[in-house]
Scaffold this motif. Structure first.
Motif, short mmCIF file in Angstrom:
data_model
loop_
_atom_site.label_atom_id
_atom_site.label_comp_id
_atom_site.label_asym_id
_atom_site.label_seq_id
_atom_site.Cartn_x
_atom_site.Cartn_y
_atom_site.Cartn_z
N ASN A 1 -5.72 -23.09 12.37
CA ASN A 1 -6.89 -22.27 12.07
C ASN A 1 -6.57 -20.79 12.25
N CYS A 2 -7.55 -19.95 11.99
CA CYS A 2 -7.42 -18.50 12.19
C CYS A 2 -6.37 -17.88 11.30
N CYS A 3 -5.93 -18.57 10.30
CA CYS A 3 -4.78 -18.14 9.50
C CYS A 3 -5.22 -17.91 8.06
N TYR A 4 -4.99 -16.72 7.55
CA TYR A 4 -5.42 -16.35 6.20
C TYR A 4 -4.27 -16.53 5.22
N GLY A 5 -4.52 -17.26 4.16
CA GLY A 5 -3.51 -17.43 3.12
C GLY A 5 -2.84 -18.79 3.18
#
Length: 350
Positions: free
Chosen positions: A292-296
């Motif tokens: 989680n908390c991860c963009y892309g």
């Protein structure tokens, strides 16, 4: 006794409805539907407009085949962006096969496909697939945080999970970007109705200040949880433009939940149910790890692959070294520079 009688009556009604619908469907010349639709009405509660009749029959059949002895299933939702070969779905399924005692949960996993491509891919790699479509909404592409499609997808999930509870099935809901490494039931609380992962654990499972993470939860089917999901879903109108996790943080201590429903809520320790915001520190304890908390998508996939490799490396150590090992995760790596937080400091689940 009143609560038990209420549940018996409710389940009897549902069984009667399903049997009646099944009988009617035998005479339907068009045959069973392969793809089902939920109404996109925004003003209703969960119980006022259930799934279409054929979808209810199909869903109940799938849940019955997949359920454990205690009428519990494992559920995840999926769109085509996460279902392509060598993407999130493949890593998710691989974790069950590599985990300690987790392969058996594949027999109980139901993948809920949000679009036709995801459903077709599911059918090639897994036995329990349910196609769920929302009329007028395209869920095929990656849903970026807080975009209209992201919000619709999160609320459709809450709506659907409420229907599963009404059919009498408890569930572990897991996002597909969660790696399963150990049996989570060993760390669940037997007296809780609703237990959920959190981004940062404050030291007590009863602390309502824990920031809920909607990507992993275990929910029993009873009158309290059914009404809670109905309340949760309807609360999207009280808090417009908020996603399900934010709304949960706002209603978890609401008097209706704590005093009227008396819902027993527990939060899960990140030592066992970690994520990239607060990774599990001891691989001898970890049950799940959430990307989680991860963009892309590429960043997420890169770090998920590292998780699986770290797990393989850890398990290749002699047992005497594993027990005293200081070996820990190498993640976040690509995700380190994209960790996302909202205004209250909670890690964003994307």
């Amino acid at each position: 006794m009143a609560a038990e009688a209420w549940m018996i009556i409710r389940r009897a009604g549902l069984v009667f409805m399903i049997i009646s619908l099944s009988t009617l469907l035998l005479y339907n010349p068009s045959g069973p539907l392969r793809f089902f639709r939920l109404s996109s009405s925004c003003s209703r509660s969960l119980s006022s407009q259930p799934l279409p009749p054929k979808a209810v029959v199909r869903l109940n059949s799938i849940l019955k085949r997949a359920s454990m002895k205690n009428n519990t299933v494992v559920l995840t939702t999926l769109n085509s962006a996460w279902a392509t070969p060598d993407s999130v779905l493949d890593l998710f399924l691989a974790s069950f096969k590599l985990g300690n005692g987790t392969r058996r949960f594949l027999r109980h996993l139901v993948i809920v496909a949000m679009d036709e491509k995801a459903y077709n891919r599911c059918r090639t790699v897994h036995r329990h697939c349910f196609a769920l479509r929302t009329h007028g909404v395209d869920f095929r592409k990656e849903a970026y945080f807080m975009t209209p499609n992201y919000l619709k997808m999160t609320w459709r999930r809450i709506e659907f999970l409420g229907i599963v509870l009404q059919l009498g099935y408890g569930f572990i809901f897991t996002d597909a970007d969660i790696m399963w490494f150990r049996d989570p039931f060993t760390r669940f609380f037997p007296d809780a109705d609703f237990q959920m992962a959190c981004d940062y654990y404050k030291g007590s499972p009863d602390d309502m200040e824990n920031n809920a993470n909607g990507g992993f939860n275990y929910v029993k089917s009873n009158n309290r949880t059914i009404e809670f999901y109905n309340f949760w879903f309807s609360s999207r109108e009280t808090y417009p433009k908020h996603h399900d996790q934010h709304v949960l943080d706002k209603i978890k201590s609401h008097p209706y939940v704590s005093e009227k429903l008396r819902l027993r809520i527990k939060f899960l320790d990140t030592a066992y149910f970690g994520g990239l915001c607060e990774p599990s520190k001891d691989l001898n304890k970890v049950c799940t790890m959430h990307a989680n908390c991860c963009y892309g998508m590429l960043n997420k996939l890169h770090d998920m692959k590292i998780m699986l490799q770290d797990w393989r490396t850890f398990n290749s150590l002699p047992s005497k070294h594993r027990n005293v090992s200081i070996f820990t995760w190498r993640v976040p790596r690509f995700c380190r520079d994209t960790l996302m937080f909202d205004k209250i400091g909670s890690c964003i689940d994307v």
